[in-house]
Motif scaffolding. Sequence first.
Motif, PDB file in Angstrom:
ATOM      1  N   UNK A 127     -31.008 -36.735  29.014  1.00 12.24           N
ATOM      2  CA  UNK A 127     -31.897 -37.842  28.667  1.00 12.24           C
ATOM      3  C   UNK A 127     -32.560 -37.567  27.321  1.00 12.24           C
ATOM      4  N   UNK A 128     -32.668 -38.600  26.481  1.00  7.73           N
ATOM      5  CA  UNK A 128     -33.451 -38.442  25.260  1.00  7.73           C
ATOM      6  C   UNK A 128     -34.932 -38.436  25.625  1.00  7.73           C
ATOM      7  N   UNK A 129     -35.689 -37.526  25.009  1.00 10.63           N
ATOM      8  CA  UNK A 129     -37.126 -37.413  25.242  1.00 10.63           C
ATOM      9  C   UNK A 129     -37.816 -37.670  23.912  1.00 10.63           C
ATOM     10  N   UNK A 130     -38.775 -38.605  23.910  1.00  9.93           N
ATOM     11  CA  UNK A 130     -39.506 -38.941  22.686  1.00  9.93           C
ATOM     12  C   UNK A 130     -40.987 -38.663  22.880  1.00  9.93           C
ATOM     13  N   UNK A 131     -41.598 -38.045  21.859  1.00  8.82           N
ATOM     14  CA  UNK A 131     -43.028 -37.766  21.871  1.00  8.82           C
ATOM     15  C   UNK A 131     -43.612 -38.218  20.543  1.00  8.82           C
ATOM     16  N   UNK A 132     -44.594 -39.106  20.606  1.00 10.57           N
ATOM     17  CA  UNK A 132     -45.282 -39.580  19.407  1.00 10.57           C
ATOM     18  C   UNK A 132     -46.580 -38.805  19.283  1.00 10.57           C
ATOM     19  N   UNK A 140     -31.022 -29.436  24.564  1.00 10.78           N
ATOM     20  CA  UNK A 140     -29.592 -29.303  24.309  1.00 10.78           C
ATOM     21  C   UNK A 140     -29.179 -29.369  22.851  1.00 10.78           C
ATOM     22  N   UNK A 141     -30.085 -29.711  21.966  1.00 14.25           N
ATOM     23  CA  UNK A 141     -29.742 -29.777  20.545  1.00 14.25           C
ATOM     24  C   UNK A 141     -30.988 -29.477  19.727  1.00 14.25           C
ATOM     25  N   UNK A 142     -30.801 -29.323  18.442  1.00 16.06           N
ATOM     26  CA  UNK A 142     -31.927 -29.022  17.551  1.00 16.06           C
ATOM     27  C   UNK A 142     -32.876 -30.230  17.554  1.00 16.06           C
ATOM     28  N   UNK A 143     -34.173 -30.004  17.813  1.00 12.89           N
ATOM     29  CA  UNK A 143     -35.138 -31.117  17.818  1.00 12.89           C
ATOM     30  C   UNK A 143     -35.196 -31.801  16.461  1.00 12.89           C
ATOM     31  N   UNK A 180     -36.152 -35.027  21.428  1.00 12.22           N
ATOM     32  CA  UNK A 180     -35.409 -33.926  22.031  1.00 12.22           C
ATOM     33  C   UNK A 180     -34.321 -34.511  22.921  1.00 12.22           C
ATOM     34  N   UNK A 181     -33.198 -33.828  23.026  1.00  7.02           N
ATOM     35  CA  UNK A 181     -32.152 -34.189  23.960  1.00  7.02           C
ATOM     36  C   UNK A 181     -32.197 -33.124  25.052  1.00  7.02           C
ATOM     37  N   UNK A 182     -32.581 -33.493  26.279  1.00  7.86           N
ATOM     38  CA  UNK A 182     -32.832 -32.521  27.345  1.00  7.86           C
ATOM     39  C   UNK A 182     -31.890 -32.754  28.519  1.00  7.86           C
ATOM     40  N   UNK A 183     -31.347 -31.659  29.053  1.00  7.94           N
ATOM     41  CA  UNK A 183     -30.539 -31.715  30.274  1.00  7.94           C
ATOM     42  C   UNK A 183     -31.426 -31.339  31.445  1.00  7.94           C
ATOM     43  N   UNK A 184     -31.707 -32.305  32.319  1.00  9.05           N
ATOM     44  CA  UNK A 184     -32.517 -32.083  33.513  1.00  9.05           C
ATOM     45  C   UNK A 184     -31.567 -31.739  34.646  1.00  9.05           C
ATOM     46  N   UNK A 217     -33.271 -25.207  20.539  1.00  3.41           N
ATOM     47  CA  UNK A 217     -32.127 -25.489  21.394  1.00  3.41           C
ATOM     48  C   UNK A 217     -32.008 -24.381  22.444  1.00  3.41           C
ATOM     49  N   UNK A 218     -31.811 -24.770  23.707  1.00  2.70           N
ATOM     50  CA  UNK A 218     -31.678 -23.825  24.805  1.00  2.70           C
ATOM     51  C   UNK A 218     -32.982 -23.499  25.521  1.00  2.70           C
ATOM     52  N   UNK A 219     -34.121 -23.881  24.924  1.00  3.90           N
ATOM     53  CA  UNK A 219     -35.424 -23.583  25.502  1.00  3.90           C
ATOM     54  C   UNK A 219     -35.640 -24.404  26.774  1.00  3.90           C
ATOM     55  N   UNK A 220     -36.243 -23.769  27.784  1.00  5.52           N
ATOM     56  CA  UNK A 220     -36.579 -24.446  29.042  1.00  5.52           C
ATOM     57  C   UNK A 220     -37.930 -25.123  28.887  1.00  5.52           C
TER      58      UNK A 220
END
Length: 133
Positions: A56-61, A12-15, A33-37, A74-77
């Motif tokens: 939901x906020x998504x975090x990847x380390x 939903x927004x720029x990573x 990432x801010x993702x709309x599930x 943004x907008x990517x599935x």
Amino acid sequence: MSTHFYGEGNIGSIPESREFPNGNDEPNRLLRLNVYFDNPVPKKDGTFEDRGGFWAPVELWHRDVEHWATLYQKGMRVMVEGRTVRDEWEDAEENERVTFKIEARRIGILPFRVEAVKLSAKPSNAETQPEGE
């Protein structure tokens, strides 16, 4: 508290990527990432209705997040696998807040609205052979 999570949604927004110092070692890197599930339910007319979706906020380390921050858009599935984590904190007025975030193990790009894919060059045999062989 955490639980396994597996979901599909739209960014939903720029990573954003961040780097945190780690002494003399390589810094820790975070991709957020801010993702709309969504929860698409088919209707009789062939269209879909979203019932019960959530942000939901998504975090990847990972060490490669700088590259991935330019790859995800943004907008990517995406398909996200990880775990949900309850995050308790206080806001500026010292009110207790609770947020659920997803600590991702994997984030896969789904082919919806993707125009092209470009692969990097395949490593040579010398780069893939273990030492001593």
